[in-house]
Enzyme design. Structure first.
Site, PDB file in Angstrom:
ATOM      1  N   PHE A  54       0.852  -1.192   0.000  1.00  0.00           N
ATOM      2  CA  PHE A  54       0.000   0.000   0.000  1.00  0.00           C
ATOM      3  C   PHE A  54       0.882   1.235   0.000  1.00  0.00           C
ATOM      4  CE2 PHE A  54      -3.233  -2.665   2.474  1.00  0.00           C
ATOM      5  CZ  PHE A  54      -4.044  -2.870   1.365  1.00  0.00           C
ATOM      6  N   GLU A  55       0.419   2.283  -0.657  1.00  0.00           N
ATOM      7  CA  GLU A  55       1.292   3.440  -0.843  1.00  0.00           C
ATOM      8  C   GLU A  55       1.525   4.236   0.439  1.00  0.00           C
ATOM      9  OE1 GLU A  55      -0.451   5.690  -4.019  1.00  0.00           O
ATOM     10  OE2 GLU A  55      -1.679   6.883  -2.682  1.00  0.00           O
ATOM     11  N   GLY A  56       0.775   3.974   1.476  1.00  0.00           N
ATOM     12  CA  GLY A  56       1.075   4.590   2.762  1.00  0.00           C
ATOM     13  C   GLY A  56       2.405   4.115   3.335  1.00  0.00           C
TER      14      GLY A  56
END
Lengths: 317, 257
Positions: B54-56
């Site tokens: 996930f890009e977080g």
């Protein structure tokens, strides 16, 4: 924002980098932000937003600030609507996908009242990284060929001097001020972050001033018992403000999740008439309360407890 | 057992069909919404060895059923993860080449697989300002892409208003010529069909129709001419097991409304 290297170093050298107390109030910390400054916000979307510091800046009626953040949620609406800034650099701007496209962002950008400067997520990260590294740019392999790059005038394509490949260069971003909310730090500003760190460490090291808001202040002895957990060093920090629930209604990893019912309420309030809705919100939650505790009281104990139960539940399994 | 037609909603169908596009063992960079849910479904079904990014800044999580994250930046994205890194580090994994598939939704797509999530109308005077690229531009620039979106004429347009996330740009070699030497559009999964791209021209084509869907129906819901060969296949309806797993993951219908 992009500034000469010697000027950048001089500004850093001029800061008092000694191990010293820097605990103050939100109002006192506002003095560290000048009208016209570029302000970088830590966290991402509805996570570890420096909401209490923004709340104080809005109440202090700061003007002509510009902002950057990895991804912007409701705080972007409040920046535009309060008039503290009309320029936000980010990769994505809306409350969160489950609430749809922000009506407030649409109102301000489509009517050309404010500017949403769009960069890719990684390019923003590399701009802060270059700023933190003390180099003028970073090379990267995305953005090329797209209209996102086409709308920006401060990036450049070049041929790699070693391989001859096409490469995109993005300029360093050294914010005047970084606002970062953390789970804990000591009174000198040694900050320990739990969970996702987003772009916070690069932002802190790139900025010329750093204001930490923290859920709690711990002793320097505690910091020294687990220095491997310290992610931002004290000499990069200029102000420390203890603000419990300082990211509400957004989340703070391990302590509270987003306050969903409050976020739903905000989305509903701004859906039909965004300008009126967001102003009603500002009047009630930003200009009305005497202090941060009253702000939290208005949000409500039920919502806070529910968010805290969900937030802490990750340590239950 | 496959379900009866009509036993699932369009978004459930989209979710199951796009989950099936993932293969066991892949490293999948998943966007929020249907991709997040479908990648999680794939983990529970045929591809337990899928590693989600996930890009977080999350590497290899298992999202908890009923606790779907509202974006890819909340703690719910980190449950049972192998590692948490910064946003910049997780995106750099795409550039370094560790990722097999980028998996995203889309607001508007064109015949060359270019995605628009920035502006409806002209960028200088848009009728709608959309939320923007997020990691979309980086993901689409740097890895093989699967896109999941409903097939509607207003979403499948000849030319997107704005290229937020690059597909094959203007077709042919234009993507590589622009400097994007790796990755590219691979599949578009919709509620009607599974689409791919022609190797030479980079134009979208129909690979498989979902059961009960005709080629005409797909064309009617597309704003440009699709190539539909005589050898077009047919997918299998979602199974009861897939639908049960999906509904278990999203009992509040956050993403499968």
């Amino acid at each position: 924002m992009t500034q000469s290297y010697l000027d950048l170093r001089e500004r850093t050298q001029a800061r008092d980098r000694s191990l010293r107390e820097k605990v103050m109030s939100l109002e006192e910390a506002c003095e560290y932000i000048n009208n016209g400054d570029h302000v970088a916000l830590g966290g991402s979307t509805a996570s570890r937003t420096s909401m209490a510091m923004l709340w104080a800046l809005i109440r202090a009626k700061k003007r002509e600030l510009s902002f950057s953040r990895s991804i912007v949620s409701t705080e972007g609406d409040l920046i535009f609507a309060s008039g503290i800034g009309n320029h936000i650099l980010t990769s994505w701007f809306s409350q969160g996908i489950i609430w749809g496209v922000s009506r407030v962002m649409r109102h301000y950008t489509e009517n050309k009242l404010a500017r949403f400067e769009e960069w890719s997520h990684m390019s923003i990260g590399l701009r802060y990284r270059a700023g933190a590294m003390g180099v003028p740019f970073m090379p990267m392999r995305s953005m090329m060929g797209s209209d996102v790059a086409g709308r920006l005038d401060n990036l450049k394509e070049m041929e790699c001097p070693f391989t001859g490949e096409k490469i995109m260069l993005v300029p360093a971003l050294n914010p005047d001020v970084a606002l970062i909310h953390v789970q804990r730090c000591d009174s000198f500003g040694n900050a320990q972050l739990d969970g996702l760190t987003f772009m916070d460490i690069d932002i802190a090291m790139a900025a010329n001033r750093v204001i930490l808001t923290t859920e709690r202040i711990i002793s320097n002895d505690q910091i020294r018992r687990s220095p491997d957990q310290t992610k931002i060093p004290f000499f990069a920090v200029d102000a420390v403000v203890e603000v419990p629930y300082g990211s509400a209604p957004h989340e703070c990893f391990g302590l509270y999740e987003p306050l969903f019912s409050h976020m739903d309420y905000y989305a509903e309030l701004t859906r039909k008439d965004p300008a009126a809705g967001v102003n009603e919100y500002l009047e009630k939650f930003y200009y009305g309360p005497e202090n941060w505790t009253e702000y939290l009281e208005l949000i409500g104990l039920g919502d806070l407890l529910d968010a805290a139960r969900r937030g802490r539940s990750i340590y239950d399994d | 057992m496959t379900t009866e037609p009509g036993n699932c909603t369009a978004s459930e169908l989209l979710c199951v069909m796009s989950a099936r596009a993932l293969e066991d063992g892949q490293v999948v960079f998943a966007g929020v919404g249907i991709p997040l849910l479908a990648a999680t479904l794939a983990q529970r079904m045929h591809a337990p060895g899928v590693t989600i990014l996930f890009e977080g800044g999350t590497i290899g999580p298992h999202v908890v059923p009923g606790e779907l994250p509202p974006t890819t930046n909340e703690q719910r994205c980190t449950r049972k993860a192998n590692m948490l890194v910064s946003i910049t580090e997780v995106l750099l994994l795409l550039q370094r080449g560790y990722v097999d598939v980028g998996f995203m939704g889309g607001a508007q797509i064109d015949q060359y697989g270019n995605l628009n999530s920035s502006f409806i109308g002209s960028a200088d005077d848009p009728s709608v300002r959309l939320p923007g690229t997020g990691g979309g531009n980086d993901i689409a620039s740097l890895t093989k892409m699967i896109v999941a979106m409903p097939q509607e004429k207003r979403r499948f347009v000849e030319k997107v208003d704005f290229v937020t996330s690059p597909g094959y740009l203007t077709g042919g070699t234009s993507r590589v010529d622009s400097g994007l030497v790796a990755g590219g559009m691979y599949r578009v999964v919709t509620d009607l069909a599974v689409l791919g791209f022609d190797d030479g021209t980079g134009r979208m084509k129909v690979l498989d129709l979902h059961p009960g869907v005709t080629a005409e129906q797909v064309q009617e819901n597309t704003g440009f001419e699709l190539s539909i060969g005589p050898d077009v296949g047919v997918t299998e309806l979602p199974t009861d097991e897939e639908l049960a797993a999906l509904r278990h993951l999203d009992p509040d219908k956050v993403y499968i409304a």
